[in-house]
Each structure stands twice: as C-alpha cells, then as structure tokens.
Design a protein around this motif. Structure first.
Motif, PDB file in Angstrom:
ATOM      1  N   THR A  62       0.840  -1.199   0.000  1.00  0.00           N
ATOM      2  CA  THR A  62       0.000   0.000   0.000  1.00  0.00           C
ATOM      3  C   THR A  62       0.874   1.248   0.000  1.00  0.00           C
ATOM      4  N   SER A  63       0.536   2.194  -0.890  1.00  0.00           N
ATOM      5  CA  SER A  63       1.301   3.442  -0.959  1.00  0.00           C
ATOM      6  C   SER A  63       0.993   4.314   0.256  1.00  0.00           C
ATOM      7  N   VAL A  64       2.018   4.995   0.755  1.00  0.00           N
ATOM      8  CA  VAL A  64       1.859   5.767   1.985  1.00  0.00           C
ATOM      9  C   VAL A  64       2.966   6.810   2.095  1.00  0.00           C
ATOM     10  N   TYR A  65       2.649   7.918   2.757  1.00  0.00           N
ATOM     11  CA  TYR A  65       3.660   8.886   3.199  1.00  0.00           C
ATOM     12  C   TYR A  65       3.937   8.564   4.665  1.00  0.00           C
ATOM     13  N   ILE A  66       5.119   8.069   4.958  1.00  0.00           N
ATOM     14  CA  ILE A  66       5.379   7.651   6.332  1.00  0.00           C
ATOM     15  C   ILE A  66       5.702   8.838   7.239  1.00  0.00           C
ATOM     16  N   LEU A  67       5.975   9.999   6.649  1.00  0.00           N
ATOM     17  CA  LEU A  67       6.279  11.181   7.469  1.00  0.00           C
ATOM     18  C   LEU A  67       5.288  12.290   7.141  1.00  0.00           C
ATOM     19  N   LYS A  68       4.501  12.672   8.141  1.00  0.00           N
ATOM     20  CA  LYS A  68       3.562  13.797   8.025  1.00  0.00           C
ATOM     21  C   LYS A  68       3.893  14.790   9.137  1.00  0.00           C
ATOM     22  N   GLY A  94       6.348   6.032  -0.320  1.00  0.00           N
ATOM     23  CA  GLY A  94       6.771   4.678  -0.687  1.00  0.00           C
ATOM     24  C   GLY A  94       5.618   3.704  -0.508  1.00  0.00           C
ATOM     25  N   PHE A  95       5.952   2.425  -0.470  1.00  0.00           N
ATOM     26  CA  PHE A  95       4.948   1.375  -0.310  1.00  0.00           C
ATOM     27  C   PHE A  95       5.291   0.540   0.922  1.00  0.00           C
ATOM     28  N   VAL A  96       4.256   0.172   1.648  1.00  0.00           N
ATOM     29  CA  VAL A  96       4.421  -0.672   2.836  1.00  0.00           C
ATOM     30  C   VAL A  96       3.764  -2.022   2.571  1.00  0.00           C
ATOM     31  N   LEU A  97       4.494  -3.099   2.812  1.00  0.00           N
ATOM     32  CA  LEU A  97       3.920  -4.435   2.693  1.00  0.00           C
ATOM     33  C   LEU A  97       4.083  -5.179   4.016  1.00  0.00           C
ATOM     34  N   ARG A 144       6.216  -5.383   9.007  1.00  0.00           N
ATOM     35  CA  ARG A 144       6.054  -4.284   8.054  1.00  0.00           C
ATOM     36  C   ARG A 144       7.394  -3.946   7.402  1.00  0.00           C
ATOM     37  N   VAL A 145       7.343  -3.813   6.088  1.00  0.00           N
ATOM     38  CA  VAL A 145       8.535  -3.470   5.308  1.00  0.00           C
ATOM     39  C   VAL A 145       8.210  -2.250   4.462  1.00  0.00           C
ATOM     40  N   PHE A 146       9.095  -1.229   4.491  1.00  0.00           N
ATOM     41  CA  PHE A 146       8.888  -0.004   3.717  1.00  0.00           C
ATOM     42  C   PHE A 146       9.770  -0.032   2.481  1.00  0.00           C
ATOM     43  N   LEU A 147       9.126   0.137   1.318  1.00  0.00           N
ATOM     44  CA  LEU A 147       9.828   0.162   0.030  1.00  0.00           C
ATOM     45  C   LEU A 147       9.844   1.581  -0.508  1.00  0.00           C
ATOM     46  N   LYS A 148      11.031   2.117  -0.707  1.00  0.00           N
ATOM     47  CA  LYS A 148      11.167   3.455  -1.288  1.00  0.00           C
ATOM     48  C   LYS A 148      11.342   3.302  -2.796  1.00  0.00           C
ATOM     49  N   LEU A 149      10.700   4.173  -3.576  1.00  0.00           N
ATOM     50  CA  LEU A 149      10.758   4.056  -5.027  1.00  0.00           C
ATOM     51  C   LEU A 149      12.131   4.443  -5.556  1.00  0.00           C
ATOM     52  N   LYS A 150      12.599   3.672  -6.540  1.00  0.00           N
ATOM     53  CA  LYS A 150      13.896   3.953  -7.148  1.00  0.00           C
ATOM     54  C   LYS A 150      13.834   5.244  -7.962  1.00  0.00           C
ATOM     55  N   GLN A 151      12.711   5.460  -8.644  1.00  0.00           N
ATOM     56  CA  GLN A 151      12.484   6.682  -9.396  1.00  0.00           C
ATOM     57  C   GLN A 151      11.259   7.390  -8.833  1.00  0.00           C
ATOM     58  N   ILE A 153      -2.851   3.429  -2.624  1.00  0.00           N
ATOM     59  CA  ILE A 153      -2.914   2.535  -3.785  1.00  0.00           C
ATOM     60  C   ILE A 153      -2.526   1.138  -3.312  1.00  0.00           C
ATOM     61  N   ILE A 154      -3.326   0.150  -3.660  1.00  0.00           N
ATOM     62  CA  ILE A 154      -2.978  -1.241  -3.335  1.00  0.00           C
ATOM     63  C   ILE A 154      -2.330  -1.863  -4.569  1.00  0.00           C
TER      64      ILE A 154
END
Length: 313
Positions: free
Chosen positions: A57-63, A156-159, A204-211, A219-220
């Motif tokens: 799921t797409s997310v902003y981890i810092l607000k 990024g995305f969290v799975l 929980r694993v956070f994936l940061k986009l390469k681009q 977004i799922i």
C-alpha cells in the motif's frame, strides 16, 4: 477315387481363400484404426524464478503538523487541501492583538517605520497539504495545529511480510511493484520494522521508489518477491501437463514413435508465465511431448501429428 481327390482339392482351395480374405480384413481394420490429431513441443531449458506476490500500500510515512507559534489572528493563509508546497515557503502569517494595536500607533507617529509585528510560519519540507484546519482571519492559540504536510521524500509502499519469508528480503534489495493500471515500478527495501503483528505474524517493510513518481496514498499494488532462482530449468508449456481430479498426480503424453503416445508420470516444480518446471523425469531436447489433443488419451494411444513446435523432427 479321382472324384474324391477333386473334391478334396476344391475344399482346400476354398479354405485357403477364406483364410486369406480374413487376414486381409484384419490388416485392413488395423490400418483403419482411428487416430487422434495432436500438436507437439519439446522441453526447453530456461531460467525460472520462484516468486511470491504480496499486497503493498502506498503511503507517506512522514507527516508534519504545522503549529501556531503565538496567539493571534491569521493574516495570511493561502494554502488549501491538496496543494503542493515547497520547503521554506510561507504558509501562514500570525499577528497578535497587541502587535496589531501597537503597530498602528507606531505607524501614526512615524509612517517610515513600517512596523507590522507579523510572525511568519514556513513550510518544513516539500510535499502536499493533507489537512488544513484554519482560514485567514481565524484566531488561533499557540501550539494549535494549522495544517498537516506530507513529506514528499517519505513516499513509498508498505507491505506486510509473513515472518517465514523474512530471509528473502534485505536492506537495499530491489522489488518489482505492479500498479493496478498496469505500470511497473522498482522499489528498494528501505526499512524493515523491528516488530511483528501478534495476530497475523507479519512484519512491516517499507519500500522506497527507485524513481520518483507522483502517486496518491492508499494505492494497493502487487509486490513481487523472488524466493529462489533456477538458472537451468527443464520446462514445458502448461497445456502439456495433465492431472487427475485431485491434482495429486501429473503426467504428459510422450511420443515413442511417429504414431504412438505413452503416458509418462512427472513431478512439477516452479510455474511461471505459462510454463512449468519438470523436476522428474529428466527430459531431453529431443523428446516429443503432446500439447494439444492430449486430454483423455490412453496409454499407447495412436496419434497423427498435425503441427510441431520448436522444429521437432
């Protein structure tokens, strides 16, 4: 005596003729035995990856909450929900009652002084306005939240990774992310949270986009994780594989000559992109396997080859 000999010869001729006719009939019926039209393929050596797909799921981890620094009136509030903001940009201006009153008196005495008593509140990071609580003219108190900004760099995305799969991920490993609209992104493992959900036993694993990508939250997507890779796998098309009703036994129909197919039991490995790894028996590139027309064929069935793939001879 001569008559008896003639009769015996006649009977012998008739019997011989009858047996010959029966033999011809048998041979003719054997030649006319129905055959099944089939198409063939041969095993291929390819690279196969054992993959597992998880939701991400797409997310902003810092607000960041933008808070009032003093009591006063908002004399500037030019942002709205969803606005894109830049670091250092003035988001709000606050003026206290005392400053406003004193400023007017000072300006009356000396108009060149231009005293305003305004307090500027700056944007702490590049991002988007995800919450706006006040408008121009509102009276606010010190510490009150005026707006919330999502940090663009924290997207990024969290799975949720099942704990039994924790050995397949490591920091900086690249993961394929498939979006619902068909686009594909590359995510990099940025953080693996040091805690486990007690119910689902996932981490929980956070994936940061390469681009960088301009995407909304929530977004799922599908994250594809590679468990293992086989460089030299013997594979067949999925349609060549047959099974029983319980999916417990698998087999293929293999040609032993140009017209006869026999059943060969197999063991399957990885399945991917319409191909199946065959772990047992060890097929060679010269083996001819039926891909269509194989359903319902009995062992040692008679077939006629209609089409051959992979240039099998």
């Amino acid at each position: 005596m001569k008559i008896k000999i003639i009769v015996l010869l006649s009977v012998t001729v008739l019997l011989t003729y009858g047996c010959g006719a029966k033999d011809k009939e048998s041979a003719s019926s054997e030649d006319q035995k129905p055959t099944t039209p089939v198409t063939l393929t041969t095993p291929e050596i390819t690279s196969m990856e054992d993959e597992v797909t998880l939701n991400a799921t797409s997310v902003y981890i810092l607000k960041t909450d933008i808070k009032a620094t003093i009591n006063g009136y908002l004399v500037k509030s030019g942002i709205q929900l969803g606005d894109k903001v830049r670091k250092g940009e003035i988001l709000f201006r606050i003026q206290t009652k005392e400053a406003k009153s004193l400023g007017n008196e000072v300006n009356k005495l000396d108009p060149t002084f231009h005293f305003t008593g305004l307090n500027n509140i700056l944007c702490p990071a590049n991002g988007f306005v995800v919450m706006s609580n006040h408008q121009k003219g509102d009276y606010v108190q010190e510490g009150e939240i005026l707006a919330t900004i999502s940090d663009k760099n924290s997207f990024g995305f969290v799975l949720n990774l099942p704990y039994e799969l924790n050995g397949i991920l490591s920091i900086n490993k690249e993961i394929s992310i498939n979006l619902p609209d068909g686009k594909k992104l590359i995510g990099i493992v940025n953080k693996i949270m040091p805690e486990l959900d007690s119910v689902s036993q996932t981490q929980r694993v956070f994936l940061k986009l390469k681009q960088p990508a301009n995407l909304p939250e929530n977004i799922i997507a599908k994250a594809v994780l590679v468990k293992s890779e086989i460089k030299q796998a013997v594979t067949l098309p999925k349609q060549a594989i047959l099974s029983d009703d319980n999916q417990a036994t698998f087999w293929v129909m293999k040609l032993i000559n140009n017209t006869t197919a026999v059943r060969v039991n197999i063991k399957k490995g990885i399945e991917k992109a319409g191909r199946v790894q065959i772990t047992e028996p060890l097929f060679s590139g010269r083996d001819r396997i039926i891909t269509t027309g194989n359903y319902g064929l009995a062992d040692t069935a008679k077939v006629s080859v209609q089409k051959t793939n992979n240039q099998v001879q």
